[in-house]
Scaffold this motif. Sequence first.
Motif, PDB file in Angstrom:
ATOM      1  N   GLU A   1       1.034  -1.096   0.044  1.00  0.00           N
ATOM      2  CA  GLU A   1       0.131  -0.068  -0.095  1.00  0.00           C
ATOM      3  C   GLU A   1       0.990   1.255  -0.066  1.00  0.00           C
ATOM      4  N   PRO A   2       0.877   1.985  -1.178  1.00  0.00           N
ATOM      5  CA  PRO A   2       1.968   3.183  -1.259  1.00  0.00           C
ATOM      6  C   PRO A   2       1.247   4.216  -0.244  1.00  0.00           C
ATOM      7  N   PRO A   3       1.897   4.986   0.303  1.00  0.00           N
ATOM      8  CA  PRO A   3       1.869   6.202   1.319  1.00  0.00           C
ATOM      9  C   PRO A   3       1.156   7.257   0.540  1.00  0.00           C
ATOM     10  N   HIS A   4       1.600   7.354  -0.632  1.00  0.00           N
ATOM     11  CA  HIS A   4       1.346   8.746  -1.341  1.00  0.00           C
ATOM     12  C   HIS A   4       0.067   8.556  -2.401  1.00  0.00           C
ATOM     13  N   LYS A   5      -0.354   7.350  -2.449  1.00  0.00           N
ATOM     14  CA  LYS A   5      -1.616   7.385  -3.219  1.00  0.00           C
ATOM     15  C   LYS A   5      -2.458   6.235  -2.845  1.00  0.00           C
ATOM     16  N   GLN A   6      -3.870   6.191  -3.522  1.00  0.00           N
ATOM     17  CA  GLN A   6      -4.905   5.332  -3.126  1.00  0.00           C
ATOM     18  C   GLN A   6      -4.452   3.846  -3.100  1.00  0.00           C
ATOM     19  N   LYS A   7      -4.605   2.874  -2.262  1.00  0.00           N
ATOM     20  CA  LYS A   7      -4.420   1.439  -2.234  1.00  0.00           C
ATOM     21  C   LYS A   7      -4.693   0.807  -3.531  1.00  0.00           C
ATOM     22  N   SER A   8      -3.964   0.072  -4.382  1.00  0.00           N
ATOM     23  CA  SER A   8      -4.315  -0.730  -5.620  1.00  0.00           C
ATOM     24  C   SER A   8      -5.576  -1.653  -5.344  1.00  0.00           C
ATOM     25  N   GLY A   9      -6.386  -1.487  -6.550  1.00  0.00           N
ATOM     26  CA  GLY A   9      -7.608  -2.399  -6.486  1.00  0.00           C
ATOM     27  C   GLY A   9      -7.319  -3.859  -6.753  1.00  0.00           C
ATOM     28  N   THR A  10      -5.914  -4.081  -7.219  1.00  0.00           N
ATOM     29  CA  THR A  10      -5.356  -5.282  -7.699  1.00  0.00           C
ATOM     30  C   THR A  10      -4.579  -6.002  -6.489  1.00  0.00           C
ATOM     31  N   ARG A  11      -5.096  -7.254  -6.256  1.00  0.00           N
ATOM     32  CA  ARG A  11      -4.550  -8.154  -5.084  1.00  0.00           C
ATOM     33  C   ARG A  11      -2.975  -8.021  -5.440  1.00  0.00           C
ATOM     34  N   ALA A  12      -2.373  -8.019  -4.043  1.00  0.00           N
ATOM     35  CA  ALA A  12      -0.942  -8.075  -4.174  1.00  0.00           C
ATOM     36  C   ALA A  12      -0.266  -9.202  -4.803  1.00  0.00           C
ATOM     37  N   GLU A  13      -0.689 -10.277  -4.662  1.00  0.00           N
ATOM     38  CA  GLU A  13      -0.221 -11.746  -5.222  1.00  0.00           C
ATOM     39  C   GLU A  13      -0.282 -11.531  -6.859  1.00  0.00           C
ATOM     40  N   HIS A  14      -1.455 -10.819  -7.188  1.00  0.00           N
ATOM     41  CA  HIS A  14      -1.546 -10.825  -8.728  1.00  0.00           C
ATOM     42  C   HIS A  14      -0.627  -9.820  -9.317  1.00  0.00           C
ATOM     43  N   ARG A  15      -0.284  -8.745  -8.524  1.00  0.00           N
ATOM     44  CA  ARG A  15       0.775  -7.849  -8.910  1.00  0.00           C
ATOM     45  C   ARG A  15       2.150  -8.572  -8.820  1.00  0.00           C
ATOM     46  N   VAL A  16       2.569  -9.077  -7.890  1.00  0.00           N
ATOM     47  CA  VAL A  16       3.735  -9.929  -7.615  1.00  0.00           C
ATOM     48  C   VAL A  16       3.669 -11.097  -9.127  1.00  0.00           C
ATOM     49  N   GLU A  17       2.773 -11.643  -9.226  1.00  0.00           N
ATOM     50  CA  GLU A  17       2.833 -12.599 -10.445  1.00  0.00           C
ATOM     51  C   GLU A  17       3.027 -11.905 -11.724  1.00  0.00           C
ATOM     52  N   MET A  18       2.547 -10.521 -11.966  1.00  0.00           N
ATOM     53  CA  MET A  18       2.671  -9.832 -13.009  1.00  0.00           C
ATOM     54  C   MET A  18       4.188  -9.249 -13.117  1.00  0.00           C
ATOM     55  N   VAL A  19       4.725  -8.890 -11.947  1.00  0.00           N
ATOM     56  CA  VAL A  19       6.196  -8.331 -12.016  1.00  0.00           C
ATOM     57  C   VAL A  19       6.989  -9.803 -12.409  1.00  0.00           C
ATOM     58  N   GLU A  20       6.882 -10.784 -11.906  1.00  0.00           N
ATOM     59  CA  GLU A  20       7.561 -12.009 -12.167  1.00  0.00           C
ATOM     60  C   GLU A  20       7.489 -12.385 -13.493  1.00  0.00           C
ATOM     61  N   ALA A  21       6.359 -12.209 -13.950  1.00  0.00           N
ATOM     62  CA  ALA A  21       6.028 -12.449 -15.580  1.00  0.00           C
ATOM     63  C   ALA A  21       6.760 -11.513 -16.575  1.00  0.00           C
ATOM     64  N   ALA A  22       7.028 -10.175 -15.965  1.00  0.00           N
ATOM     65  CA  ALA A  22       7.570  -9.046 -16.838  1.00  0.00           C
ATOM     66  C   ALA A  22       8.989  -9.160 -16.927  1.00  0.00           C
TER      67      ALA A  22
END
Length: 189
Positions: free
Chosen positions: A41-62
């Motif tokens: 959860e970044p301190p300077h903007k709204q919490k992401s609507g995407t689950r953390a595990e999905h964002r981790v999976e996308m970074v791993e894929a990238a």
Amino acid sequence: MKKIGLLGGTFDPPHLGHLLIAEEVYATLGLDEIWFIPSYEPPHKQKSGTRAEHRVEMVEAAIKDNPNFSINTVEIERRGKSYTIDTVKTLKTRYPAYSFYFIIGGDMVEYLPKWHRIEELADLVQFVGVKREDYQFQTQFPVLEVSIPRVDVSSTMIRERIAGGRSVRYLIPDEVFYVIKEYHLYETE
């Protein structure tokens, strides 16, 4: 001593601009690795609507095809808001022999004085500001400058394009697109 570049963000989703920044800093500064650090959860903007595990999976894929890139989930593991000072202190404790280069966009350089515990943070990490050729940084803090080609792409734009049924081809790696499709991410923003 290993030199590690740190690229933080929500990565919601990661796109070619993130990868270009990482590659340019890696090559220009002769770093040993770049670590992508997704925030919970970044301190300077709204919490992401995407689950953390999905964002981790996308970074791993990238980053899977680049042996110089890896993911570090220190902020995901911590949960809650993540301040850079807390992340860097944790990494310095875990990896005392490494030197860290914290990568920020050129637009963030002028906001450094407002960062949480910035004086202490500036003693722990070397800031790297990525910028366009014609941009000059104005800051009291030591910031290494790395020029990058301009690529007008953002995670917000990609989410909006997907929600609108528009193509994101050539804006994100194909592997990230497959993760987005698998979980039906951003389809109804």
